[in-house]
Design a protein around this motif. Structure first.
Motif, PDB file in Angstrom:
ATOM      1  N   GLN A  88      49.514  63.657  50.893  1.00 56.32           N
ATOM      2  CA  GLN A  88      49.253  64.231  52.223  1.00 56.32           C
ATOM      3  C   GLN A  88      48.045  65.164  52.192  1.00 56.32           C
ATOM      4  O   GLN A  88      47.233  65.167  53.108  1.00 56.32           O
ATOM      5  CB  GLN A  88      50.476  64.983  52.735  1.00 56.32           C
ATOM      6  N   LYS A 116      44.771  63.292  52.193  1.00 54.30           N
ATOM      7  CA  LYS A 116      44.503  62.742  53.525  1.00 54.30           C
ATOM      8  C   LYS A 116      44.033  63.817  54.505  1.00 54.30           C
ATOM      9  O   LYS A 116      43.334  63.512  55.464  1.00 54.30           O
ATOM     10  CB  LYS A 116      45.764  62.057  54.060  1.00 54.30           C
ATOM     11  N   ARG A 117      44.400  65.064  54.269  1.00 57.06           N
ATOM     12  CA  ARG A 117      44.057  66.163  55.178  1.00 57.06           C
ATOM     13  C   ARG A 117      42.994  67.104  54.614  1.00 57.06           C
ATOM     14  O   ARG A 117      42.793  68.206  55.117  1.00 57.06           O
ATOM     15  CB  ARG A 117      45.318  66.979  55.494  1.00 57.06           C
ATOM     16  N   ASP A 152      40.663  69.051  56.798  1.00 55.89           N
ATOM     17  CA  ASP A 152      41.280  70.124  57.583  1.00 55.89           C
ATOM     18  C   ASP A 152      41.408  71.407  56.780  1.00 55.89           C
ATOM     19  O   ASP A 152      41.598  72.481  57.347  1.00 55.89           O
ATOM     20  CB  ASP A 152      42.680  69.709  58.047  1.00 55.89           C
TER      21      ASP A 152
END
Length: 170
Positions: free
Chosen positions: A67, A70-71, A74
């Motif tokens: 996760q 993937k982020r 951000d």
């Protein structure tokens, strides 16, 4: 830094900016990073034996790492959002050293590398191990988060030459 030794995330006036990668060739790019979580032998044994009250610590840490990769854009301000084609997070108990080794690999076909995604995945998995086990071992240490290898792009193949600070460029 770029191949010429310049910091690429600063403009001519020294202001931070996101690098324009639109002119770069799309190529297959891969990166692998690692981290270690040092802990008490009893904590590691609890994880290995599956006796943690919160469940499968490695499974949760693996998902956290995926996760996080993937982020990554951000979390790290100047990273490009990427369409990753693969993220792999492996955790290995090293009982003889009373630690867990985390290895994260990311891959894509694109215009920018995936080093930050691999490093973020390894870091998040290590942080998740700490979070899940802190109730029984607050003295754990996250150690040696580093890039092991990157492939693709203009700079080509790079990897750590050994366990020391020596590196090689192919």
């Amino acid at each position: 830094m770029s191949d010429t030794g310049e910091l690429t995330h600063l403009d001519a006036k020294g202001r931070a900016h996101m690098v324009d990668v639109s002119a770069k060739q799309a190529t297959t790019r891969e990166a692998t990073a690692e981290a270690y979580v040092q802990m008490l032998p009893a904590t590691l044994q609890m994880i290995v034996d599956g006796g943690h009250p919160k469940g499968d610590v490695f499974a949760v840490a693996r998902i956290a790492g995926i996760q996080a990769a993937k982020r990554c854009a951000d979390i790290i301000p100047l990273c490009h959002p990427l369409m990753l084609s693969s993220v792999r997070v492996e955790l290995q108990a090293e009982v003889e050293h009373s630690r867990v080794r985390v290895e994260a690999s990311c891959k894509l076909n694109g215009r920018t590398g995936v080093e930050m995604e691999a490093l973020t995945a390894a870091s998040a998995a290590a942080l998740t191990l700490y979070d899940m086990c802190k109730a029984v071992d607050r003295g754990m240490e996250i150690q040696a988060v580093r890039l092991l290898e990157k492939k693709g792009g203009k700079s080509g193949h790079w990897q750590v030459a050994s366990r020391s600070d020596e590196v090689s460029n192919d």
